[in-house]
Design a protein around this motif. Structure first.
Motif, PDB file in Angstrom:
ATOM      1  N   SER A  82      -5.213   0.262  -1.983  1.00 18.29           N
ATOM      2  CA  SER A  82      -4.554   0.061  -3.273  1.00 18.29           C
ATOM      3  C   SER A  82      -5.319   0.816  -4.346  1.00 18.29           C
ATOM      4  O   SER A  82      -6.448   1.279  -4.125  1.00 18.29           O
ATOM      5  CB  SER A  82      -4.483  -1.431  -3.628  1.00 18.29           C
ATOM      6  OG  SER A  82      -5.789  -1.970  -3.788  1.00 18.29           O
ATOM      7  N   ALA A  83      -4.690   0.934  -5.507  1.00 20.17           N
ATOM      8  CA  ALA A  83      -5.323   1.606  -6.646  1.00 20.17           C
ATOM      9  C   ALA A  83      -4.921   0.885  -7.922  1.00 20.17           C
ATOM     10  O   ALA A  83      -3.768   0.490  -8.087  1.00 20.17           O
ATOM     11  CB  ALA A  83      -4.902   3.072  -6.698  1.00 20.17           C
ATOM     12  N   PHE A  90     -10.708   4.331 -13.263  1.00 16.28           N
ATOM     13  CA  PHE A  90      -9.743   3.890 -12.266  1.00 16.28           C
ATOM     14  C   PHE A  90     -10.480   3.286 -11.076  1.00 16.28           C
ATOM     15  O   PHE A  90     -11.619   3.661 -10.775  1.00 16.28           O
ATOM     16  CB  PHE A  90      -8.881   5.067 -11.806  1.00 16.28           C
ATOM     17  CG  PHE A  90      -8.201   5.787 -12.934  1.00 16.28           C
ATOM     18  CD1 PHE A  90      -7.224   5.154 -13.691  1.00 16.28           C
ATOM     19  CD2 PHE A  90      -8.536   7.101 -13.252  1.00 16.28           C
ATOM     20  CE1 PHE A  90      -6.585   5.811 -14.748  1.00 16.28           C
ATOM     21  CE2 PHE A  90      -7.915   7.775 -14.295  1.00 16.28           C
ATOM     22  CZ  PHE A  90      -6.948   7.119 -15.053  1.00 16.28           C
ATOM     23  N   LEU A  91      -9.817   2.373 -10.404  1.00 19.32           N
ATOM     24  CA  LEU A  91     -10.437   1.692  -9.278  1.00 19.32           C
ATOM     25  C   LEU A  91      -9.543   1.829  -8.051  1.00 19.32           C
ATOM     26  O   LEU A  91      -8.353   1.529  -8.102  1.00 19.32           O
ATOM     27  CB  LEU A  91     -10.637   0.200  -9.595  1.00 19.32           C
ATOM     28  CG  LEU A  91     -11.208  -0.662  -8.462  1.00 19.32           C
ATOM     29  CD1 LEU A  91     -12.667  -0.287  -8.196  1.00 19.32           C
ATOM     30  CD2 LEU A  91     -11.093  -2.141  -8.814  1.00 19.32           C
ATOM     31  N   ILE A  92     -10.116   2.305  -6.957  1.00 16.87           N
ATOM     32  CA  ILE A  92      -9.382   2.326  -5.698  1.00 16.87           C
ATOM     33  C   ILE A  92     -10.126   1.471  -4.677  1.00 16.87           C
ATOM     34  O   ILE A  92     -11.353   1.367  -4.707  1.00 16.87           O
ATOM     35  CB  ILE A  92      -9.172   3.758  -5.158  1.00 16.87           C
ATOM     36  CG1 ILE A  92     -10.510   4.384  -4.756  1.00 16.87           C
ATOM     37  CG2 ILE A  92      -8.453   4.627  -6.162  1.00 16.87           C
ATOM     38  CD1 ILE A  92     -10.340   5.694  -3.997  1.00 16.87           C
ATOM     39  N   LEU A  93      -9.375   0.837  -3.810  1.00 18.25           N
ATOM     40  CA  LEU A  93      -9.941   0.024  -2.749  1.00 18.25           C
ATOM     41  C   LEU A  93      -9.688   0.717  -1.422  1.00 18.25           C
ATOM     42  O   LEU A  93      -8.535   1.013  -1.072  1.00 18.25           O
ATOM     43  CB  LEU A  93      -9.311  -1.372  -2.741  1.00 18.25           C
ATOM     44  CG  LEU A  93      -9.486  -2.193  -4.028  1.00 18.25           C
ATOM     45  CD1 LEU A  93      -8.813  -3.554  -3.891  1.00 18.25           C
ATOM     46  CD2 LEU A  93     -10.963  -2.364  -4.366  1.00 18.25           C
ATOM     47  N   GLY A 242      15.266  13.702   7.048  1.00 19.70           N
ATOM     48  CA  GLY A 242      14.654  13.242   5.809  1.00 19.70           C
ATOM     49  C   GLY A 242      13.174  12.925   5.939  1.00 19.70           C
ATOM     50  O   GLY A 242      12.597  12.957   7.025  1.00 19.70           O
ATOM     51  N   SER A 243      12.561  12.643   4.808  1.00 28.08           N
ATOM     52  CA  SER A 243      11.136  12.298   4.761  1.00 28.08           C
ATOM     53  C   SER A 243      10.904  11.253   3.680  1.00 28.08           C
ATOM     54  O   SER A 243      11.735  11.059   2.794  1.00 28.08           O
ATOM     55  CB  SER A 243      10.279  13.538   4.477  1.00 28.08           C
ATOM     56  OG  SER A 243      10.600  14.080   3.209  1.00 28.08           O
ATOM     57  N   THR A 244       9.757  10.585   3.768  1.00 20.93           N
ATOM     58  CA  THR A 244       9.396   9.552   2.809  1.00 20.93           C
ATOM     59  C   THR A 244       8.021   9.855   2.222  1.00 20.93           C
ATOM     60  O   THR A 244       7.042   9.949   2.971  1.00 20.93           O
ATOM     61  CB  THR A 244       9.357   8.162   3.482  1.00 20.93           C
ATOM     62  OG1 THR A 244      10.627   7.888   4.075  1.00 20.93           O
ATOM     63  CG2 THR A 244       9.020   7.088   2.461  1.00 20.93           C
ATOM     64  N   PRO A 245       7.901  10.052   0.895  1.00 18.86           N
ATOM     65  CA  PRO A 245       6.593  10.298   0.285  1.00 18.86           C
ATOM     66  C   PRO A 245       5.646   9.122   0.538  1.00 18.86           C
ATOM     67  O   PRO A 245       6.061   7.960   0.493  1.00 18.86           O
ATOM     68  CB  PRO A 245       6.916  10.440  -1.207  1.00 18.86           C
ATOM     69  CG  PRO A 245       8.360  10.826  -1.236  1.00 18.86           C
ATOM     70  CD  PRO A 245       8.994  10.109  -0.084  1.00 18.86           C
ATOM     71  N   ASN A 246       4.387   9.434   0.795  1.00 20.44           N
ATOM     72  CA  ASN A 246       3.387   8.407   1.082  1.00 20.44           C
ATOM     73  C   ASN A 246       2.761   7.899  -0.212  1.00 20.44           C
ATOM     74  O   ASN A 246       1.696   8.347  -0.627  1.00 20.44           O
ATOM     75  CB  ASN A 246       2.311   8.973   2.013  1.00 20.44           C
ATOM     76  CG  ASN A 246       2.883   9.447   3.335  1.00 20.44           C
ATOM     77  OD1 ASN A 246       3.768   8.813   3.899  1.00 20.44           O
ATOM     78  ND2 ASN A 246       2.384  10.564   3.836  1.00 20.44           N
ATOM     79  N   ALA A 247       3.449   6.967  -0.860  1.00 16.76           N
ATOM     80  CA  ALA A 247       2.984   6.481  -2.168  1.00 16.76           C
ATOM     81  C   ALA A 247       3.037   4.963  -2.269  1.00 16.76           C
ATOM     82  O   ALA A 247       2.947   4.414  -3.373  1.00 16.76           O
ATOM     83  CB  ALA A 247       3.815   7.109  -3.279  1.00 16.76           C
ATOM     84  N   VAL A 248       3.139   4.279  -1.146  1.00 21.69           N
ATOM     85  CA  VAL A 248       3.254   2.820  -1.161  1.00 21.69           C
ATOM     86  C   VAL A 248       2.030   2.170  -1.794  1.00 21.69           C
ATOM     87  O   VAL A 248       2.135   1.165  -2.515  1.00 21.69           O
ATOM     88  CB  VAL A 248       3.462   2.283   0.270  1.00 21.69           C
ATOM     89  CG1 VAL A 248       3.425   0.761   0.290  1.00 21.69           C
ATOM     90  CG2 VAL A 248       4.785   2.779   0.836  1.00 21.69           C
ATOM     91  N   PHE A 249       0.843   2.747  -1.553  1.00 18.11           N
ATOM     92  CA  PHE A 249      -0.400   2.148  -2.043  1.00 18.11           C
ATOM     93  C   PHE A 249      -0.456   2.090  -3.572  1.00 18.11           C
ATOM     94  O   PHE A 249      -1.260   1.338  -4.140  1.00 18.11           O
ATOM     95  CB  PHE A 249      -1.611   2.915  -1.509  1.00 18.11           C
ATOM     96  CG  PHE A 249      -1.787   4.286  -2.101  1.00 18.11           C
ATOM     97  CD1 PHE A 249      -2.672   4.483  -3.151  1.00 18.11           C
ATOM     98  CD2 PHE A 249      -1.073   5.374  -1.620  1.00 18.11           C
ATOM     99  CE1 PHE A 249      -2.845   5.739  -3.715  1.00 18.11           C
ATOM    100  CE2 PHE A 249      -1.233   6.635  -2.168  1.00 18.11           C
ATOM    101  CZ  PHE A 249      -2.117   6.820  -3.213  1.00 18.11           C
ATOM    102  N   LEU A 250       0.392   2.850  -4.259  1.00 18.70           N
ATOM    103  CA  LEU A 250       0.395   2.854  -5.727  1.00 18.70           C
ATOM    104  C   LEU A 250       1.148   1.668  -6.315  1.00 18.70           C
ATOM    105  O   LEU A 250       1.019   1.370  -7.509  1.00 18.70           O
ATOM    106  CB  LEU A 250       1.015   4.158  -6.236  1.00 18.70           C
ATOM    107  CG  LEU A 250       0.234   5.431  -5.901  1.00 18.70           C
ATOM    108  CD1 LEU A 250       1.044   6.663  -6.259  1.00 18.70           C
ATOM    109  CD2 LEU A 250      -1.107   5.443  -6.631  1.00 18.70           C
ATOM    110  N   ASP A 251       1.943   0.998  -5.498  1.00 16.70           N
ATOM    111  CA  ASP A 251       2.646  -0.219  -5.911  1.00 16.70           C
ATOM    112  C   ASP A 251       3.457  -0.024  -7.189  1.00 16.70           C
ATOM    113  O   ASP A 251       3.456  -0.871  -8.090  1.00 16.70           O
ATOM    114  CB  ASP A 251       1.636  -1.363  -6.089  1.00 16.70           C
ATOM    115  CG  ASP A 251       2.317  -2.731  -6.138  1.00 16.70           C
ATOM    116  OD1 ASP A 251       3.412  -2.865  -5.555  1.00 16.70           O
ATOM    117  OD2 ASP A 251       1.765  -3.649  -6.778  1.00 16.70           O
TER     118      ASP A 251
END
Length: 313
Positions: A82-83, A90-93, A242-251
Motif C-alpha cells: 500500500s501507499a 510519502f509512506l509506502i508499505l 485486453g489488459s489491466t493496469p497494476n494500480a490496486v495498491f494505490l487504493d
C-alpha cells in the motif's frame, strides 16, 4: 528517508532509475517478484531499436538492471502492499521477497512504473507456449510471423489492430472471437474486413493452444451453437483480450481513465499529486510498446529530478 522510490522494474521503471541515478538521486527500485512478465517470458523481440536481429527479453531486462545499478540505483526485490500519498513525506508499505514482515519506507517522491497485466485465456498450452509462439504484442514480435498462418484471439479494437499489423508479415490471419458480434469500432471492423489476408471465426470458444513439441501448431476451438470441436492451424497465436493496469495498491488515491490507467498531465508524467509520477504501461492506454515505456521512464526521471530540485531551492 529516500529521495526517490521507483515502484516497478520493467523497462519504464529501470529507465527512470538509470536517469535518476545519473543525476545522483540514488533511487531505490522496488522490483516485483515477477518483474515485467512480458519481457521475462518473451524470447524474441524484433522491434526494439538497436537490435537488427532481435533481442531476448530476459537479457534486455537484465542489462537494464545492471546499467541502473552501475550508475548507483539500488534494487530491492519485494512487493508494495500500500501507499499513503495524503501527506509528505510519502509512506509506502513493502514486504521483502519471501517475507510477510511489513516494512514502512518514507520518501520525498515516487515514480510509479508498475505496468499492466495482460488478460489471459487460462486455457491449456497458453502459459507453456508464451514467448514460444504465443504472444500479446504483434508489433513486438510480428516479424517472426513472416509467411506463417496466425490466429488473433479477441474482438475489440486492440485485436483488430494486431490483425491489421500482422498483414504485413503473415500469410493468413484468423480472428477468433467468443461472440457472434465484435466489440471493435465500426471503422476498425471495416478496415479489417477489407483485408484479403484476414479470415473470421466468430461465436467459438478457444479450448487449447496446441504445439508439436517445438512450436505452436494450432488452436482448438468449440463452436458455441453446435458444440463441435475443430482445430485452426496456426504457427503463432496472439492473445488480444485486453489488459489491466497494476494500480490496486494505490487504493484509488490517483485519478484513472476509463480503462484504469493512471492519468498524467499532458506532455508530462506528473500526476495530480506533486511528487508522484507515473510512466510506462500503468499510465499508457495507447502505445504499449517497450520503446514508449523507456521514453516515458526517461521523462519521469526528468520530472522527478526537477521536483526534487524545487524542494531544495
Amino acid at each position: 528517508m529516500q529521495k526517490a522510490i521507483v515502484i516497478g522494474a520493467g523497462p519504464a521503471g529501470l529507465s527512470a532509475a538509470i536517469y535518476l541515478a545519473k543525476a545522483n538521486v540514488e533511487p531505490l527500485v522496488i522490483k516485483g517478484v515477477t518483474p515485467s512478465k512480458y519481457l521475462m517470458t518473451t524470447m524474441e523481440i524484433d522491434a526494439y531499436p538497436g537490435f537488427p536481429l532481435g533481442v531476448n527479453g530476459p537479457s534486455l531486462l537484465d542489462d537494464m538492471s545492471k546499467q541502473a545499478e552501475y550508475f548507483g540505483a539500488r534494487i530491492r526485490t519485494g512487493s508494495v502492499k500500500s501507499a499513503d500519498l495524503s501527506k509528505r513525506p510519502f509512506l509506502i508499505l513493502t514486504t521483502g521477497h519471501g517475507s510477510i514482515e511489513i516494512e514502512p519506507i518514507e520518501t520525498e517522491s515516487i515514480v510509479i512504473a508498475t505496468g499492466a497485466s495482460f488478460k489471459s485465456l487460462n486455457i491449456p498450452g497458453e502459459t507453456a507456449n508464451f514467448g514460444r509462439g504465443v504472444s500479446t504484442c504483434a508489433t513486438c514480435t510480428g516479424y517472426f510471423a513472416s509467411e506463417k498462418k496466425v490466429v488473433v484471439i479477441g474482438g475489440g479494437d486492440s485485436a483488430l489492430e494486431e490483425a491489421l499489423y500482422l498483414t504485413r508479415y503473415a500469410s493468413e490471419i484468423t480472428i477468433v472471437h467468443r461472440r457472434n458480434e465484435l466489440r471493435a469500432s465500426k471503422g476498425m471492423q471495416e478496415r479489417a474486413r477489407q483485408s484479403k489476408q484476414i479470415k473470421w471465426m466468430l461465436d467459438v470458444t478457444p479450448l487449447e493452444i496446441l504445439d508439436d513439441g517445438h512450436q505452436v501448431s494450432g488452436l482448438k476451438v468449440r463452436e458455441n451453437r453446435t458444440g463441435l470441436e475443430t482445430v485452426v492451424p496456426a504457427e503463432r497465436v496472439y492473445v488480444a483480450i485486453g489488459s489491466t493496469p497494476n494500480a490496486v495498491f494505490l487504493d484509488g488515491q490517483l485519478p484513472v481513465g476509463r480503462r484504469g490507467h493512471l492519468m498524467v498531465k499532458p506532455g508530462t508524467t506528473e500526476t495530480d499529486i506533486p511528487g508522484i509520477f507515473a510512466c510506462g504501461d500503468v499510465q499508457d492506454d495507447r502505445y504499449g510498446q517497450i520503446a514508449s515505456a523507456v521514453g516515458s521512464g526517461c521523462m519521469a526521471a526528468g520530472d522527478c529530478e526537477r521536483y526534487l530540485e524545487g524542494l531544495q531551492g
